[in-house]
Scaffold this motif. Structure first.
Motif, PDB file in Angstrom:
ATOM      1  N   PHE C  30      51.144 101.497 -55.258  1.00 51.91           N
ATOM      2  CA  PHE C  30      50.875 100.332 -56.074  1.00 51.91           C
ATOM      3  C   PHE C  30      49.755  99.597 -55.358  1.00 51.91           C
ATOM      4  O   PHE C  30      49.715  99.560 -54.135  1.00 51.91           O
ATOM      5  N   GLY C  31      48.819  99.031 -56.041  1.00 50.79           N
ATOM      6  CA  GLY C  31      47.802  98.268 -55.316  1.00 50.79           C
ATOM      7  C   GLY C  31      46.546  98.144 -56.135  1.00 50.79           C
ATOM      8  O   GLY C  31      46.349  98.846 -57.135  1.00 50.79           O
ATOM      9  N   ARG C  32      45.650  97.273 -55.691  1.00 46.95           N
ATOM     10  CA  ARG C  32      44.465  96.994 -56.462  1.00 46.95           C
ATOM     11  C   ARG C  32      43.470  98.146 -56.415  1.00 46.95           C
ATOM     12  O   ARG C  32      43.558  99.024 -55.550  1.00 46.95           O
ATOM     13  N   SER C  33      42.530  98.095 -57.325  1.00 43.34           N
ATOM     14  CA  SER C  33      41.478  99.111 -57.369  1.00 43.34           C
ATOM     15  C   SER C  33      40.759  99.167 -56.028  1.00 43.34           C
ATOM     16  O   SER C  33      40.359  98.142 -55.489  1.00 43.34           O
ATOM     17  N   LEU C 160      49.388 107.744 -67.014  1.00 42.48           N
ATOM     18  CA  LEU C 160      49.577 107.244 -68.374  1.00 42.48           C
ATOM     19  C   LEU C 160      48.549 106.201 -68.780  1.00 42.48           C
ATOM     20  O   LEU C 160      48.601 105.668 -69.889  1.00 42.48           O
ATOM     21  N   ALA C 161      47.571 105.923 -67.902  1.00 44.11           N
ATOM     22  CA  ALA C 161      46.652 104.809 -68.178  1.00 44.11           C
ATOM     23  C   ALA C 161      45.893 104.990 -69.489  1.00 44.11           C
ATOM     24  O   ALA C 161      45.615 104.028 -70.188  1.00 44.11           O
ATOM     25  N   ALA C 162      45.571 106.232 -69.851  1.00 47.66           N
ATOM     26  CA  ALA C 162      44.743 106.435 -71.037  1.00 47.66           C
ATOM     27  C   ALA C 162      45.569 106.555 -72.310  1.00 47.66           C
ATOM     28  O   ALA C 162      45.033 106.804 -73.379  1.00 47.66           O
ATOM     29  N   LEU C 163      46.889 106.415 -72.187  1.00 46.44           N
ATOM     30  CA  LEU C 163      47.730 106.705 -73.355  1.00 46.44           C
ATOM     31  C   LEU C 163      48.184 105.440 -74.074  1.00 46.44           C
ATOM     32  O   LEU C 163      48.294 104.373 -73.485  1.00 46.44           O
ATOM     33  N   ASP C 164      48.469 105.625 -75.357  1.00 47.08           N
ATOM     34  CA  ASP C 164      48.953 104.489 -76.140  1.00 47.08           C
ATOM     35  C   ASP C 164      50.448 104.289 -75.894  1.00 47.08           C
ATOM     36  O   ASP C 164      51.143 105.164 -75.397  1.00 47.08           O
ATOM     37  N   GLU C 165      50.951 103.130 -76.270  1.00 46.32           N
ATOM     38  CA  GLU C 165      52.331 102.765 -75.956  1.00 46.32           C
ATOM     39  C   GLU C 165      53.369 103.765 -76.457  1.00 46.32           C
ATOM     40  O   GLU C 165      54.255 104.160 -75.712  1.00 46.32           O
ATOM     41  N   LEU C 184      63.003 116.237 -58.212  1.00 45.83           N
ATOM     42  CA  LEU C 184      61.651 116.528 -57.763  1.00 45.83           C
ATOM     43  C   LEU C 184      61.078 115.305 -57.036  1.00 45.83           C
ATOM     44  O   LEU C 184      61.085 114.205 -57.588  1.00 45.83           O
ATOM     45  N   PRO C 185      60.601 115.462 -55.812  1.00 43.06           N
ATOM     46  CA  PRO C 185      59.940 114.318 -55.172  1.00 43.06           C
ATOM     47  C   PRO C 185      58.617 114.049 -55.900  1.00 43.06           C
ATOM     48  O   PRO C 185      57.863 114.974 -56.183  1.00 43.06           O
ATOM     49  N   ILE C 186      58.380 112.797 -56.191  1.00 45.40           N
ATOM     50  CA  ILE C 186      57.193 112.438 -56.969  1.00 45.40           C
ATOM     51  C   ILE C 186      56.460 111.290 -56.282  1.00 45.40           C
ATOM     52  O   ILE C 186      57.093 110.327 -55.844  1.00 45.40           O
ATOM     53  N   LEU C 187      55.142 111.441 -56.156  1.00 46.13           N
ATOM     54  CA  LEU C 187      54.314 110.335 -55.677  1.00 46.13           C
ATOM     55  C   LEU C 187      53.463 109.903 -56.864  1.00 46.13           C
ATOM     56  O   LEU C 187      52.742 110.717 -57.448  1.00 46.13           O
ATOM     57  N   TYR C 188      53.577 108.640 -57.231  1.00 48.29           N
ATOM     58  CA  TYR C 188      53.081 108.197 -58.524  1.00 48.29           C
ATOM     59  C   TYR C 188      52.222 106.954 -58.319  1.00 48.29           C
ATOM     60  O   TYR C 188      52.687 105.958 -57.775  1.00 48.29           O
ATOM     61  N   VAL C 189      50.964 107.014 -58.719  1.00 52.02           N
ATOM     62  CA  VAL C 189      50.085 105.850 -58.594  1.00 52.02           C
ATOM     63  C   VAL C 189      50.109 105.084 -59.900  1.00 52.02           C
ATOM     64  O   VAL C 189      49.983 105.688 -60.965  1.00 52.02           O
ATOM     65  N   SER C 190      50.293 103.794 -59.824  1.00 47.84           N
ATOM     66  CA  SER C 190      50.311 103.028 -61.071  1.00 47.84           C
ATOM     67  C   SER C 190      49.934 101.577 -60.837  1.00 47.84           C
ATOM     68  O   SER C 190      50.171 101.018 -59.779  1.00 47.84           O
ATOM     69  N   HIS C 191      49.312 100.994 -61.854  1.00 45.56           N
ATOM     70  CA  HIS C 191      49.027  99.565 -61.846  1.00 45.56           C
ATOM     71  C   HIS C 191      50.058  98.812 -62.670  1.00 45.56           C
ATOM     72  O   HIS C 191      50.010  97.593 -62.735  1.00 45.56           O
ATOM     73  N   SER C 192      50.912  99.554 -63.330  1.00 49.31           N
ATOM     74  CA  SER C 192      51.731  98.929 -64.353  1.00 49.31           C
ATOM     75  C   SER C 192      53.105  98.571 -63.813  1.00 49.31           C
ATOM     76  O   SER C 192      53.871  99.424 -63.357  1.00 49.31           O
TER      77      SER C 192
ATOM     78  N   GLU D 158      37.888 101.466 -74.105  1.00 48.51           N
ATOM     79  CA  GLU D 158      38.959 101.234 -73.132  1.00 48.51           C
ATOM     80  C   GLU D 158      38.397 100.836 -71.776  1.00 48.51           C
ATOM     81  O   GLU D 158      38.701 101.448 -70.763  1.00 48.51           O
ATOM     82  N   PRO D 159      37.604  99.780 -71.738  1.00 49.98           N
ATOM     83  CA  PRO D 159      36.902  99.478 -70.496  1.00 49.98           C
ATOM     84  C   PRO D 159      37.839  99.054 -69.363  1.00 49.98           C
ATOM     85  O   PRO D 159      37.506  99.220 -68.205  1.00 49.98           O
ATOM     86  N   LEU D 160      39.001  98.533 -69.705  1.00 56.27           N
ATOM     87  CA  LEU D 160      39.839  97.964 -68.648  1.00 56.27           C
ATOM     88  C   LEU D 160      41.030  98.845 -68.289  1.00 56.27           C
ATOM     89  O   LEU D 160      41.849  98.483 -67.445  1.00 56.27           O
ATOM     90  N   ALA D 161      41.127 100.026 -68.913  1.00 49.60           N
ATOM     91  CA  ALA D 161      42.333 100.838 -68.735  1.00 49.60           C
ATOM     92  C   ALA D 161      42.582 101.190 -67.275  1.00 49.60           C
ATOM     93  O   ALA D 161      43.717 101.274 -66.824  1.00 49.60           O
ATOM     94  N   ALA D 162      41.507 101.399 -66.492  1.00 44.12           N
ATOM     95  CA  ALA D 162      41.707 101.854 -65.116  1.00 44.12           C
ATOM     96  C   ALA D 162      41.862 100.695 -64.135  1.00 44.12           C
ATOM     97  O   ALA D 162      41.963 100.910 -62.948  1.00 44.12           O
ATOM     98  N   LEU D 163      41.888  99.467 -64.653  1.00 46.66           N
ATOM     99  CA  LEU D 163      41.859  98.329 -63.725  1.00 46.66           C
ATOM    100  C   LEU D 163      43.236  97.698 -63.546  1.00 46.66           C
ATOM    101  O   LEU D 163      44.097  97.785 -64.412  1.00 46.66           O
ATOM    102  N   ASP D 164      43.397  97.052 -62.401  1.00 44.47           N
ATOM    103  CA  ASP D 164      44.656  96.377 -62.122  1.00 44.47           C
ATOM    104  C   ASP D 164      44.681  95.013 -62.824  1.00 44.47           C
ATOM    105  O   ASP D 164      43.645  94.485 -63.226  1.00 44.47           O
ATOM    106  N   GLU D 165      45.856  94.436 -62.927  1.00 42.07           N
ATOM    107  CA  GLU D 165      46.034  93.206 -63.693  1.00 42.07           C
ATOM    108  C   GLU D 165      45.132  92.059 -63.232  1.00 42.07           C
ATOM    109  O   GLU D 165      44.473  91.425 -64.051  1.00 42.07           O
ATOM    110  N   PRO D 166      45.076  91.769 -61.938  1.00 42.36           N
ATOM    111  CA  PRO D 166      44.238  90.621 -61.546  1.00 42.36           C
ATOM    112  C   PRO D 166      42.779  90.839 -61.941  1.00 42.36           C
ATOM    113  O   PRO D 166      42.100  89.922 -62.393  1.00 42.36           O
TER     114      PRO D 166
END
Ligand SMILES: Nc1ncnc2c1ncn2[C@@H]1O[C@H](COP(=O)(O)OP(=O)(O)OP(=O)(O)O)[C@@H](O)[C@H]1O
Ligand SMILES: Nc1ncnc2c1ncn2[C@@H]1O[C@H](COP(=O)(O)OP(=O)(O)OP(=O)(O)O)[C@@H](O)[C@H]1O
Ligand code: MOO
Ligand SMILES: [Mg+2]
Ligand SMILES: [Mg+2]
Lengths: 230, 228, 361, 361, 230
Positions: C30-33, C160-165, C184-192, D158-166
């Motif tokens: 988890f973390g900023r760009s 899942l960033a490019a996918l619709d809800e 399954l051990p999973i390492l998952y990067v996410s902003h959500s 989708e310009p913001l899809a890859a960005l974090d919330e802040p």
């Protein structure tokens, strides 16, 4: 056909055989060399690169002479091969060797360019999916560089169809064994009035090579369509 | 004055020396362009800036003469040469009457110029036919694009035997003369010379070629000087 | 110890120096760009060789600079969903999907091709070339390709960033299945925050190449002082048991004796589930509220009040079901006269515990 | 008419046949993965030539198959933020950013380089090569590059899809500025209801190459029957005027006489603003609620009740401030005895109208 | 240096001049041809492609002969040029023409491969930012294909350094004007005892070409680093 003597037909057939063999036999080594030059760091990389280009830099007669010194029956490599039952001197196999060596720099350069254009990220992706270096190469790199391999091969083939200087110096001109189209054409050009006979052979040579060229273009297009932009 | 001489490549060593003397003794400058007789003759017929042409055979000189490309009556036969059978392995000189070429050759190759286009090859084939030995060796002839290549094949031992000019055989100690071909077995070997441009220097050069000084140099390289 | 990473590495101007140990399950980075999530994932995959350190999954050592172990990428038995799809342009979608399976040892546990195609909605695209796909379609194929390799470790970089809800909602449960049933051990990067709350066993929050914080999803997300990707991420995680399925489509949960109502959950009675209640979705009431459409009320005592720089405050409420966070205005704090020790009620709308926020515990 | 598109096109198996006219402002293309959003954007950019139709921006005709007009891409004066960053690998970040400015006619309106670099946080990256950036960093550079071209039409996929919330929260207001102050027509592809609500002047919802629905953001998002990207997208949009800024950091709005409280808004008193209230963030109460932490209460009458397939229902409430949607359980509908015509109160937590959901009206 | 005669030095200098001119003069046309073959659809595309490859297919002597027919003082093009004050036949310019034509297929193929490897998506992106076709080419395509241009140029240069057959047939072997290194080597090989002189020239030729090769590799590396993977 009536307008070609049997001997001339033989020269056509021989040229095709020599050129095809030269191209196919050089392919694996050419690919390996191109890959090494494109992707590996090793001492002697520059020397290998120079060596590959040598046949392009040297006048063909010199290349032919060096081939004779090396692969002739008395040559260090030639005599060894001879003992193993492989004779190159004065055989069509020798003509193929000369053609292969003359076309080698063209083949390697084309392949190398296309290897360098492959995105390593795709190869990495394949590795994460369990493909070893070998399988990455076979399933990803190789298909992606097929257009380059084709381009390299067609260059080498065309060069082989036209190669004369190195060939005649190395394996001379023995009708049926080593009399390729260019040798025959050369012979006609050496006598006054031989131009029209030479022209006939030139036309054949052009038709054959152009056929190969067009074929390769069609193949390349098809590949490009398949490979597209990922 | 500046002249350009187009000469058959096989004349290079001898002609370099001859023209050096010519340059010293006259105030003319000579540029020499060596290539195959066919290439030179064609170039002359296409307007090459040659003043003098030295051919390694008569056919190409005749070709130019027929086109009117040479100065009328300037043509003459400058040099002659002899055809010899050479071998890689040292062997005593032999006479053609008791020499079976096919047998000597075994399964080796006989190196010679292209038998339909290179002069030495044409003469050689003609001679062997006269001697009745062509048929038996025809399939074992390794033809090269020039006579020096044939010499190299024998010198390196790639071909056990070869047919070259005496001048070539003399210059390479790795080959041995087995038998000279009798002169009557083939057309006479001639190096014709002719003037292409009507300049004084060209005339002077041709004249000098016939001089005793030049003759001596040609002979030193094994050529036969054909007097007029 | 399922996934254990301790590395130092220098990349450009960024110095990486981090270590974390994650138990079985799904670890979210988890973390900023630019904080280094992709780099760490690449190190686990073997695509980046750290300057020093050790990386191990279960009892398999993937990398150990001291022992000079550095397992080649293809022997790490991974599936990696990259941030960009990286489909093989020389293959059709179908060939991309099955690429990994030819190298994988036979594995009856491995997901079935047809199931994955169905889940990702790829049926109509199988003969397409990757160049003829839309952005989201590419990403779905990339997910399928990684899953079908039958990996022993799954890496997913913002899959899942490019996918619709609706598509996300279809795929999320599958990651849960991988985590819970296939172990399954999973390492998952996410902003959500939603994905984190729903999937994470462990959260590793990164900042500038370092670990800013690790802990269970519950710990990290319920910490009112830690909201690295915005206030919306604050929230608590509760555990509950499925008590009953009602005919009106609601499922009743039992959270330490407190009934909670949710839209129908596809879990058997008695199953343990995990709920995320976002701090901003909680309303506080001094008295037990009546006549409200919200069905879920948790009584509790205020443990902590943290006033931020703005007009808001985050209140931490101790309830029988566990800690609940509420984000309300400071004006409301004084209007309702709330202070540490005050008892009050947390009101949560049924549906505000949205489907994507529920995971198997 | 700011942006007007009417095209037919065939791409693979998808038949495009769509037309929409959007007024000045920002038009959001909305729809599921593969519905054709990128294709339409490409058509406007000139990267895809439709089989037939017409595309015009303001009074400039970009494409008209009948008139045989097809303006070349470089003359359309665009900025295009692609779905994948497409940075130029032969240039540094700084060179990428200023690429467009050398071709653009001088434009005092055009955004300033330093401002954009500051906003996107690119200061430390200027000398980097694109290959040395993280995924989010690439996308930020791509946004900057498009903006700095000083375009007369902005396309953003989708310009913001890859960005974090802040980061999103920092960039979103800038799109508003472009829309409102620079009056730049913008075509914006997004899956995010938050972005749609905040930015869209007009929403074009796509489905399978066709327009499923167009309208103002208020219309499309408040239509309870239309929730193409999941129930979370349902919500109403209200307009209000800034009434006062209070010392406790709250801003008071006046929505047709009803006071609404929000965290401090950076708008002068009297300014018009637009609020999004997600249907799932609304609680209904029969009586006016007392003792709740929620500050915003809107009285209203139920206009419509739509029960979905699941346990939920969406209720449409007519309030003096406008239409408000509430998503509650059917159980609550019957428990509170709600039916069309019933008067009740919509309770909205202050902070649930999150910063990203507020835009200038 | 003492071990080379003035005439030999002249041959070295001339070969360099001819090869450099041949390479640089062929560059723009080569690039245009490569671009056309890679990106444009036009009638006669296959014919152009064949024509480009012709010098590779034909024995060099034939190419030289055709050059003589066309560009000779009496040839259709040559006589025209002659009137305009440009003489190719028997001048170093003619040698450069021959070398350029012989190296053309190698140059074009290498450039074409690298043009085909450029992702059109990047060019599209540039177009959306206001770059016309021309500027897209100059700012995006050209920098990205520089390695290919370099590869093509070095191939053509190496070929030019070694070209013999077409050159001697077209422009003869006139010291100071058209006697390139390979022609000089040839002349030495035609006379008894000329091998050692030929060897000296071969060594020089190899040194020069290898130097160019190594230089081009270093340049290419530097470019590749700059261009990297986007
Ligand atoms: N080159 C192509 N050939 C055939 N079909 C294509 C091609 N490009 C796109 N498509 C199809 O056209 C449809 C629309 O694609 P488009 O890229 O416009 O979708 P999108 O709405 O942008 O999706 P996403 O949100 O996933 O990016 C998709 O079904 C896609 O598979
Ligand atoms: N090849 C490189 N050379 C130099 N710096 C790099 C390189 N690759 C990445 N970086 C830098 O390292 C840092 C971490 O990058 P990384 O890709 O791991 O970030 P991330 O957390 O995945 O970000 P995002 O969410 O934007 O994808 C960033 O600051 C990035 O700029
Ligand atoms: O270039 Mo050569 O002269 O025959 O191959
Ligand atoms: Mg990343
Ligand atoms: Mg798209």
């Amino acid at each position: 056909m009536e307008w070609l003597s049997i001997e001339e037909w033989n020269a056509v057939a021989l040229s095709l055989r020599v050129s095809l063999w030269a191209t196919f036999a050089a392919l694996p080594l050419g690919l390996l060399t191109a890959y090494a030059l494109a992707r590996w760091e090793f001492p002697g990389r520059q020397i290998l690169n120079g060596l590959v280009h040598l046949p392009l830099i040297l006048p063909p007669v010199v290349t032919g002479y060096l081939l004779l010194l090396t692969f002739g029956i008395r040559g260090p490599v030639g005599s060894l091969l001879h003992e193993m039952g492989i004779t190159l001197a004065f055989r069509w196999t020798g003509a193929a060797l000369a053609a292969a060596i003359m076309g080698f720099p063209l083949m390697v350069r084309a392949m190398r360019l296309s290897i360098e254009a492959v995105d390593p990220k795709l190869e990495q992706a394949a590795a994460t999916l369990g493909a070893s270096r070998f399988w990455v190469f076979v399933t990803i790199t190789l298909p992606l560089i097929l257009p380059g391999i084709l381009a390299g091969s067609i260059l080498a083939f065309a060069k082989a169809m036209g190669e004369f200087g190195a060939t005649i110096t190395f394996v001379s001109n023995i009708p049926g064994q080593t009399q390729t189209l260019p040798s025959a054409i050369y012979a006609f050009l050496q006598v006054p009035g031989g131009e029209s006979s030479a022209l006939r052979l030139v036309i054949i040579s052009v038709i054959v090579a152009m056929g190969a060229l067009v074929l390769s273009e069609i193949l390349a297009r098809r590949m490009a369509k398949r490979v597209g932009q990922g | 004055e500046q002249i350009t001489v187009f000469a058959a490549a096989s004349l290079k060593t001898a002609l370099d020396e001859v023209s050096a003397v010519f340059k010293e003794t006259t105030d003319h400058d000579v540029t020499l362009s060596y290539a195959g007789s066919a290439a030179l003759a064609r170039q002359i017929s296409f307007g090459a800036p040659a003043d003098v042409f030295l051919s390694a055979n008569s056919t190409w000189m005749t070709y130019l003469e027929d086109q009117g490309a040479i100065v009328a009556d300037s043509r003459f036969d400058l040099l002659g040469n002899q055809l010899v059978l050479i071998s890689h392995a040292p062997s005593p000189a032999q006479d053609w009457t008791d020499l079976d070429l096919s047998q000597r050759l075994g399964d080796g190759f006989l190196a010679m110029g292209l038998v339909q286009s290179v002069p030495a090859g044409i003469y050689g084939k003609e001679a062997l036919e006269t001697l009745g030995q062509w048929q038996s060796v025809a399939t074992q002839v390794a033809q090269t694009d020039n006579v020096r290549a044939a010499l190299a094949l024998v010198a390196l031992g790639e071909a056990p035997l070869g047919i070259v000019y005496a001048t070539d055989a003399q210059a390479d100690e790795r080959v041995h003369v087995v038998a000279p071909f009798p002169e009557d077995t083939h057309q006479p070997i001639k190096y014709p010379a002719a003037q292409i441009s009507e300049t004084q220097a060209a005339t002077d050069f041709l004249t000098f070629l016939k001089s005793a000084e030049a003759s001596a140099l040609f002979q030193a390289h094994g050529f036969e000087v054909l007097g007029e | 110890m399922s996934l254990s990473v301790a590395i130092t590495h220098r990349l450009g101007d960024t110095d990486f120096d981090l270590s974390f140990d994650a138990p079985d399950g799904l670890t979210v980075l988890f973390g900023r760009s630019g904080s280094g999530k992709t780099t760490v994932t690449n190190a686990v995959a073997g695509l980046v060789t750290p300057d020093s350190g050790r990386i191990a999954v279960q009892d398999r050592v993937l990398f150990d600079s001291a022992l000079r172990v550095n397992l080649p990428v293809h022997k790490r038995r991974l599936g990696y969903v990259f941030q960009e799809a990286r489909l093989f342009p020389n293959m059709s979608v179908a060939q991309n999907l099955t690429y990994g399976s030819r190298f994988a040892p036979p594995n009856p546990q491995a997901p079935k091709r047809d199931m994955i195609i169905e889940m990702l909605g790829l049926g109509a695209l199988l003969t397409r070339a990757p160049g003829d796909l839309s952005g989201g379609e590419k990403q779905r194929v990339a997910i399928g390709r990684a899953l079908l390799a039958g990996p022993e470790l799954l890496l997913a970089d913002e899959p899942l960033a490019a996918l619709d809800e609706p598509r996300k909602a279809e795929i999320l449960p599958y990651f849960e299945t991988l985590r819970d049933e296939l172990k399954l051990p999973i390492l998952y990067v996410s902003h959500s925050a939603v994905e984190v709350a729903r999937l994470a066993t462990t959260v590793v929050a990164m900042e500038n190449g370092k670990v800013a914080r690790t802990g269970t999803a519950t710990d990290v997300l319920s910490d009112p002082s830690f909201t690295p990707t915005g206030v919306r991420a604050a929230g608590a995680i509760l555990e509950a048991t499925v008590a009953a399925h009602h005919t009106d489509g609601l499922t009743e949960l039992d959270a330490a004796g407190i009934p909670l109502f949710l839209p129908k959950l596809d879990k058997p009675t008695g199953a343990r589930v995990r709920l995320r209640i976002a701090a901003q979705d909680v309303i506080l009431s001094r008295s037990r509220p009546e006549g409200l459409s919200a069905l879920n009320v948790l009584p509790g005592t205020i443990e902590e009040i943290r006033a931020g720089g703005g007009p808001g405050a985050i209140l931490s409420l101790s309830t029988p079901a566990g800690r609940v966070l509420a984000r309300i205005t400071q004006r409301s704090v004084s209007a309702l006269d709330l202070s540490v020790g005050t008892t009050c009620h947390a009101v949560v709308k049924t549906v505000s515990v949205a489907p994507a926020d529920i995971g198997g515990a």
